[in-house]
Enzyme design. Structure first.
Site, PDB file in Angstrom:
ATOM      1  N   GLU A  58       0.828  -1.219   0.000  1.00  0.00           N
ATOM      2  CA  GLU A  58       0.000   0.000   0.000  1.00  0.00           C
ATOM      3  C   GLU A  58       0.859   1.265   0.000  1.00  0.00           C
ATOM      4  O   GLU A  58       0.500   2.287   0.585  1.00  0.00           O
ATOM      5  CB  GLU A  58      -0.994  -0.003   1.165  1.00  0.00           C
ATOM      6  CG  GLU A  58      -2.079  -1.046   0.985  1.00  0.00           C
ATOM      7  CD  GLU A  58      -3.206  -0.921   1.980  1.00  0.00           C
ATOM      8  OE1 GLU A  58      -3.600   0.216   2.295  1.00  0.00           O
ATOM      9  OE2 GLU A  58      -3.687  -1.963   2.446  1.00  0.00           O
TER      10      GLU A  58
ATOM     11  N   THR B 210       5.274   2.116  -0.406  1.00  0.00           N
ATOM     12  CA  THR B 210       6.471   1.965   0.420  1.00  0.00           C
ATOM     13  C   THR B 210       6.684   3.193   1.298  1.00  0.00           C
ATOM     14  O   THR B 210       6.084   4.248   1.091  1.00  0.00           O
ATOM     15  CB  THR B 210       7.706   1.779  -0.461  1.00  0.00           C
ATOM     16  OG1 THR B 210       7.898   2.980  -1.237  1.00  0.00           O
ATOM     17  CG2 THR B 210       7.563   0.585  -1.393  1.00  0.00           C
TER      18      THR B 210
ATOM     19  N   GLU C 200       9.173   5.072   1.197  1.00  0.00           N
ATOM     20  CA  GLU C 200       9.670   6.146   0.333  1.00  0.00           C
ATOM     21  C   GLU C 200       8.533   6.855  -0.393  1.00  0.00           C
ATOM     22  O   GLU C 200       8.546   8.082  -0.535  1.00  0.00           O
ATOM     23  CB  GLU C 200      10.673   5.571  -0.669  1.00  0.00           C
ATOM     24  CG  GLU C 200      11.981   5.090  -0.047  1.00  0.00           C
ATOM     25  CD  GLU C 200      11.859   3.770   0.720  1.00  0.00           C
ATOM     26  OE1 GLU C 200      12.762   3.471   1.521  1.00  0.00           O
ATOM     27  OE2 GLU C 200      10.854   3.041   0.520  1.00  0.00           O
TER      28      GLU C 200
END
Length: 388
Positions: A366, A368, A370
């Site tokens: 869902e 990352t 980042e």
């Protein structure tokens, strides 16, 4: 800590009443949890978890016929279930994620046809968004759906799909071409037995969950299978994730709570040099950091859910902050718990070893860590450029 949290101003009496779910899970799921921890087949166990949750009425928190979802209730359920069973929490979460597009944007007929079974635990749902080359950026999606008379014909592949090979229905996103990039996507509900749909791969992962790759080869679905209007797919997907990204954070909080529980028991029972492990200052340092991380994570998670429930607005930034912080902090909490167990902490079958495997995926799916940072920063920069 959990019972104290229920008295935070984010909750009302109906949320506090959900404490019963934790008590129910302690007894009603214990046999399935034992099989899970013994390495049982997740493809056999997941439908059993779904059925138990449905029979007891808890899946009515994950889907509804009236088009509404309560983000705080979903988060509380995931928090409590994750503390007890990674697979049981997964079963609840995927019923919600896999049907939320229908709950929020489906027609009354679609809700009636697909959601009653989801809520009573007789139909398993799945959410099919990701592709091999379009995991973090749906705008790069290649799967296509072309209009053909009173139907759409789907071609392409979806991967990393939870409940693949178990689901009775998939919410599938495909390019219909109304515009470039993300604006040209639409959403469909596709039944598992639709001609042209096949599961071509099961994907084994470090924390065993049912996961796989779907192929659509001239898969024909009626035009009435579209959710919302043509081109609404990206908006639908992001609206679903606004609710469920916060709840991923809640799952992380639940896993971290269990890790702290195990660490406290270990610190009290384990003796080194004639003293309890708990008596050592370095142990107390770890426990203090663990508890603080859990409390701070819960505040972000339930703040995001409260904003969603009380305003109804898009909460992409709040949800991203909640998921980012809670999952990263839970990884650290569980790592500290493993360290306190020493060699036992990396022994297969120990609760903290299982938690260590469970938490890792939450920092990826869902969106990352980042990607969450990009969502947060881009929202702030856009607001600053408009003087907000």
């Amino acid at each position: 800590m959990f019972d104290e949290m229920l008295h935070w101003p984010f909750f009302d009496e109906r949320h506090r009443a959900l404490r019963a779910l934790g008590d129910w899970a302690d007894s009603a799921l214990d046999d399935l949890v034992a099989q899970e921890h013994a390495g049982g087949d997740v493809y056999a166990l997941t439908p059993q978890f779904v059925a138990r949750l449905g029979e007891a009425g808890w899946l009515r928190l994950a889907a509804s016929l009236d088009g509404r979802l309560d983000a705080r209730s979903i988060c509380l359920a995931r928090d409590m279930l994750a503390r007890r069973s990674g697979l049981g929490e997964f079963a609840f979460a995927m019923q919600g994620l896999g049907s939320a597009a229908i709950t929020l944007f489906g027609t009354p007929d679609q809700r009636e046809r697909y959601l009653r079974g989801v809520m009573d635990g007789t139909r398993i749902a799945a959410f099919a968004l990701s592709e091999e080359g379009a995991g973090s950026n749906p705008g790069e999606m290649e799967m296509a759906a072309r209009r053909d008379g009173d139907a759409y014909v789907l071609n392409g592949e979806k991967t990393w799909i939870s409940n693949a090979d178990l689901a009775h229905q998939y919410v599938v996103f495909a390019r219909t071409g109304e515009a470039d990039g993300a604006r040209g996507l639409s959403a469909f509900v596709v039944e598992a037995d639709a001609p042209g749909l096949s599961v071509i791969e099961r994907i084994p992962v470090i924390a065993p969950h049912p996961l796989g790759t779907l192929r659509f080869d001239e898969c024909r679905v009626p035009a009435s299978a579209m959710i919302g209007a043509p081109g609404d797919g990206f908006r639908i997907a992001m609206s679903v994730l606004d609710v469920f990204r916060s709840s991923v954070g809640a799952s992380a909080v639940g896993l971290a709570r269990r890790a702290l529980d195990e660490a406290l028991k270990r610190a009290a029972a384990r003796r080194i040099g004639g003293r309890a492990l708990a008596d050592y200052q370095m142990t107390q340092d770890k426990i203090a950091d663990m508890a603080t991380a859990i409390e701070a994570s819960a505040l972000l998670v339930y703040r995001a859910a409260w904003v969603k429930d009380t305003t109804g607005a898009r909460t992409s930034r709040e949800a991203a902050m909640a998921k980012l912080f809670a999952t990263e902090q839970a990884q650290g909490v569980i790592d500290r718990a493993v360290q306190l167990f020493g060699g036992l902490g990396v022994t297969v079958g120990m609760p903290v070893e299982s938690l260590y495997r469970e938490i890792r995926a939450l920092r990826i799916y869902e969106g990352t860590t980042e990607v969450q940072k990009l969502i947060i920063a881009s929202g702030l920069l856009a607001a600053a450029s408009h003087g907000n």
